[in-house]
Write a protein that holds these residues in place. Structure first.
Motif, PDB file in Angstrom:
ATOM      1  N   UNK A  51      -0.723 -87.154 -62.587  1.00 47.96           N
ATOM      2  CA  UNK A  51      -0.851 -85.708 -62.616  1.00 47.96           C
ATOM      3  C   UNK A  51      -2.227 -85.180 -62.953  1.00 47.96           C
ATOM      4  N   UNK A  52      -3.158 -86.055 -63.359  1.00 46.45           N
ATOM      5  CA  UNK A  52      -4.453 -85.566 -63.823  1.00 46.45           C
ATOM      6  C   UNK A  52      -5.459 -85.329 -62.698  1.00 46.45           C
ATOM      7  N   UNK A  53      -5.417 -86.158 -61.668  1.00 46.71           N
ATOM      8  CA  UNK A  53      -6.448 -86.119 -60.624  1.00 46.71           C
ATOM      9  C   UNK A  53      -5.770 -86.154 -59.254  1.00 46.71           C
ATOM     10  N   UNK A  54      -6.156 -85.270 -58.343  1.00 46.95           N
ATOM     11  CA  UNK A  54      -5.552 -85.300 -56.996  1.00 46.95           C
ATOM     12  C   UNK A  54      -5.751 -86.658 -56.327  1.00 46.95           C
ATOM     13  N   UNK A  55      -4.797 -87.045 -55.507  1.00 53.15           N
ATOM     14  CA  UNK A  55      -4.848 -88.331 -54.828  1.00 53.15           C
ATOM     15  C   UNK A  55      -6.117 -88.444 -53.974  1.00 53.15           C
ATOM     16  N   UNK A  56      -6.731 -89.640 -54.022  1.00 53.05           N
ATOM     17  CA  UNK A  56      -7.937 -89.888 -53.246  1.00 53.05           C
ATOM     18  C   UNK A  56      -9.216 -89.493 -53.935  1.00 53.05           C
ATOM     19  N   UNK A  57      -9.133 -89.054 -55.207  1.00 55.85           N
ATOM     20  CA  UNK A  57     -10.324 -88.680 -55.982  1.00 55.85           C
ATOM     21  C   UNK A  57     -10.424 -89.555 -57.220  1.00 55.85           C
ATOM     22  N   UNK A  58     -11.604 -89.523 -57.842  1.00 58.38           N
ATOM     23  CA  UNK A  58     -11.820 -90.243 -59.092  1.00 58.38           C
ATOM     24  C   UNK A  58     -12.535 -89.333 -60.086  1.00 58.38           C
ATOM     25  N   UNK A  59     -12.183 -89.491 -61.347  1.00 57.21           N
ATOM     26  CA  UNK A  59     -12.873 -88.791 -62.437  1.00 57.21           C
ATOM     27  C   UNK A  59     -13.108 -89.790 -63.559  1.00 57.21           C
ATOM     28  N   UNK A  60     -14.367 -89.951 -63.925  1.00 60.74           N
ATOM     29  CA  UNK A  60     -14.725 -90.846 -65.024  1.00 60.74           C
ATOM     30  C   UNK A  60     -15.040 -90.044 -66.274  1.00 60.74           C
ATOM     31  N   UNK A  61     -14.553 -90.517 -67.394  1.00 58.78           N
ATOM     32  CA  UNK A  61     -14.946 -89.983 -68.701  1.00 58.78           C
ATOM     33  C   UNK A  61     -15.870 -91.011 -69.341  1.00 58.78           C
ATOM     34  N   UNK A  62     -17.092 -90.593 -69.614  1.00 59.66           N
ATOM     35  CA  UNK A  62     -18.097 -91.498 -70.175  1.00 59.66           C
ATOM     36  C   UNK A  62     -18.511 -90.964 -71.541  1.00 59.66           C
ATOM     37  N   UNK A  63     -18.212 -91.718 -72.581  1.00 59.07           N
ATOM     38  CA  UNK A  63     -18.598 -91.326 -73.932  1.00 59.07           C
ATOM     39  C   UNK A  63     -19.769 -92.203 -74.358  1.00 59.07           C
ATOM     40  N   UNK A  64     -20.887 -91.544 -74.608  1.00 57.07           N
ATOM     41  CA  UNK A  64     -22.086 -92.268 -74.976  1.00 57.07           C
ATOM     42  C   UNK A  64     -22.033 -92.674 -76.452  1.00 57.07           C
ATOM     43  N   UNK A  65     -22.781 -93.703 -76.805  1.00 57.99           N
ATOM     44  CA  UNK A  65     -22.702 -94.239 -78.164  1.00 57.99           C
ATOM     45  C   UNK A  65     -23.283 -93.253 -79.175  1.00 57.99           C
ATOM     46  N   UNK A  66     -22.853 -93.343 -80.428  1.00 56.00           N
ATOM     47  CA  UNK A  66     -23.420 -92.473 -81.456  1.00 56.00           C
ATOM     48  C   UNK A  66     -24.934 -92.631 -81.613  1.00 56.00           C
ATOM     49  N   UNK A  67     -25.437 -93.860 -81.542  1.00 56.17           N
ATOM     50  CA  UNK A  67     -26.882 -94.051 -81.709  1.00 56.17           C
ATOM     51  C   UNK A  67     -27.646 -93.439 -80.542  1.00 56.17           C
ATOM     52  N   UNK A  68     -27.148 -93.618 -79.324  1.00 51.37           N
ATOM     53  CA  UNK A  68     -27.774 -93.009 -78.143  1.00 51.37           C
ATOM     54  C   UNK A  68     -27.726 -91.493 -78.262  1.00 51.37           C
ATOM     55  N   UNK A  69     -26.573 -90.972 -78.659  1.00 53.11           N
ATOM     56  CA  UNK A  69     -26.405 -89.524 -78.785  1.00 53.11           C
ATOM     57  C   UNK A  69     -27.319 -88.945 -79.850  1.00 53.11           C
ATOM     58  N   UNK A  70     -27.448 -89.627 -80.975  1.00 46.64           N
ATOM     59  CA  UNK A  70     -28.226 -89.072 -82.093  1.00 46.64           C
ATOM     60  C   UNK A  70     -29.676 -88.809 -81.707  1.00 46.64           C
ATOM     61  N   UNK A  71     -30.205 -89.566 -80.749  1.00 45.67           N
ATOM     62  CA  UNK A  71     -31.600 -89.372 -80.328  1.00 45.67           C
ATOM     63  C   UNK A  71     -31.733 -88.305 -79.245  1.00 45.67           C
ATOM     64  N   UNK A  72     -30.581 -87.822 -78.754  1.00 43.25           N
ATOM     65  CA  UNK A  72     -30.622 -86.860 -77.646  1.00 43.25           C
ATOM     66  C   UNK A  72     -29.707 -85.668 -77.883  1.00 43.25           C
ATOM     67  N   UNK A  75     -13.840 -88.958 -53.790  1.00 50.43           N
ATOM     68  CA  UNK A  75     -13.312 -90.171 -53.167  1.00 50.43           C
ATOM     69  C   UNK A  75     -12.832 -91.105 -54.263  1.00 50.43           C
ATOM     70  N   UNK A  76     -12.005 -92.052 -53.900  1.00 51.33           N
ATOM     71  CA  UNK A  76     -11.443 -92.978 -54.876  1.00 51.33           C
ATOM     72  C   UNK A  76     -12.405 -94.119 -55.118  1.00 51.33           C
ATOM     73  N   UNK A  77     -12.731 -94.366 -56.388  1.00 47.99           N
ATOM     74  CA  UNK A  77     -13.628 -95.446 -56.769  1.00 47.99           C
ATOM     75  C   UNK A  77     -12.835 -96.599 -57.373  1.00 47.99           C
ATOM     76  N   UNK A  78     -13.204 -97.811 -57.065  1.00 45.73           N
ATOM     77  CA  UNK A  78     -12.637 -99.022 -57.690  1.00 45.73           C
ATOM     78  C   UNK A  78     -11.120 -99.002 -57.769  1.00 45.73           C
ATOM     79  N   UNK A  79     -10.420 -98.885 -56.659  1.00 45.13           N
ATOM     80  CA  UNK A  79      -8.957 -98.821 -56.712  1.00 45.13           C
ATOM     81  C   UNK A  79      -8.305-100.099 -57.228  1.00 45.13           C
ATOM     82  N   UNK A  80      -8.999-101.247 -57.160  1.00 45.07           N
ATOM     83  CA  UNK A  80      -8.391-102.516 -57.596  1.00 45.07           C
ATOM     84  C   UNK A  80      -9.118-103.106 -58.790  1.00 45.07           C
TER      85      UNK A  80
END
Length: 350
Positions: free
Chosen positions: A237-258, A206-211
């Motif tokens: 062209x990346x995502x079909x209409x009516x859908x949402x895709x989030x890319x979440x990049x976690x911080x280096x400090x958060x990543x280093x512990x996990x 479904x589409x998230x936060x359209x505005x």
């Protein structure tokens, strides 16, 4: 005409290959993975394509603009909609830099890794994929390249390596290079630092936060668990209409512990941090994926003057790691510069 080997099919290596083949040199690119464009990577999930490394690129540099907009095909080039806003450790969201937000952002309809494919097509260069070069050995006036299985990939007059500094150092230590030169090059590369970073892809039917008014959020103080969050549907062209895709990049400090944790174990924590930033994204995704980038982006530059002593032996370096910032145009500019330094060295040879 010289025989030139380029280690790495990221955008710096492929830009160097384009420039060198255009000048008539014979070039071979050797790439350890199966794809093109390196950290400018694209991943697919059904009809969705996601830029899960570099998110977009700008063409404010006139030379890069000429290459992107006038030399390479532009039928797949798309402008990314929306601005980049900021948030701090408390999660407070503010509009971003108006100057930067006034500059167009680009990807390609089938993903940012199309850039590498277009560069390869424009040059016609041979790319040998799934070949990990493990050593460089001097034989008379040439370089002999061997892969991790000990197979020779031929003799070359010139080598350009675009590997990140830690990998380049590993390569140099395993190579037969004069000790003084080897030590100088290792010292030059040693100052370069890379950090690890987890990227998560969250897909919703479904589409998230359209505005929402922004394409992406970037952490401004380095004190939040999330470093970057963006909506892939803002790229035509990346995502079909009516859908949402989030890319979440976690911080280096958060990543280093996990960094050694299985992604499924830390996904709930990722979702908790995302929903704290954007309450409308509180629900679980319909599908998800992840990428553990061990060398996500450089955080400090190399000693360029010392590194260029390798040019005395026709050994050159390129990549965004040379300048200490992970940017697609910087990687391309580095590739152009290394190619021109190679050509100048060849022209001035006795």
């Amino acid at each position: 005409m010289s025989d030139i080997a380029i280690i790495g099919a990221g955008v710096s290596g492929l830009t160097a290959a384009y420039e060198l083949t255009r000048a008539g040199h014979r070039v071979v690119v050797l790439e350890k993975s199966r794809g093109f464009s390196g950290r400018a990577g694209t991943r697919r999930h059904g009809a969705v394509c996601v830029d899960h490394g570099a998110n977009f690129f700008r063409t404010t540099d006139s030379e890069i603009a000429h290459l992107i907009h006038e030399v390479l095909p532009t039928d797949e080039l798309v402008e990314v909609n929306g601005e980049v806003w900021t948030f701090d450790r408390s999660g407070a969201i503010l509009p971003g830099d108006p100057v930067q937000n006034g500059e167009p952002k680009y990807s390609y309809r089938r993903g940012i890794n199309t850039l590498g494919k277009l560069l390869q097509a424009a040059s016609g260069v041979e790319v040998r994929r799934e070949v990990r070069i493990a050593s460089l050995d001097r034989e008379d006036e040439h370089w002999l390249l061997r892969d991790s299985g000990g197979t020779s990939h031929g003799l070359f007059d010139v080598v350009i390596t675009t590997a990140p500094a830690p990998q380049a150092m590993q390569l140099l230590r395993a190579s037969e290079i004069s000790e003084p030169l080897q030590n100088t090059l290792l010292d030059a590369l040693r100052v370069s630092r890379y950090h690890a970073q987890f990227s998560f892809i969250l897909g919703y039917n479904e589409l998230l936060s359209p505005s929402r008014g922004f394409h992406a959020l970037v952490n401004s103080d380095g004190a939040h668990a999330v470093s970057w969050l963006s909506f892939e549907e803002d790229k035509p062209g990346h995502v079909p209409e009516g859908s949402s895709v989030l890319v979440v990049q976690m911080s280096p400090s958060w990543t280093s512990r996990r960094v050694e944790y299985p992604p499924e174990e830390i996904l709930p924590e990722v979702l908790e941090n995302v929903s704290a930033l954007l309450p409308e994204v509180a629900q679980k995704p319909d599908w998800w994926d992840s990428q553990r980038w061990m060398l996500a982006s450089p955080s400090s530059a190399v000693d360029l003057e010392s590194l260029r002593t390798g040019e005395q032996e026709n050994l050159f370096f390129a990549g965004d790691g040379l300048c200490g910032r992970g940017r697609v145009p910087l990687a391309m500019s580095s590739g152009l510069d290394s190619a021109r330094r190679v050509m100048a060295t060849i022209e001035n040879a006795p």
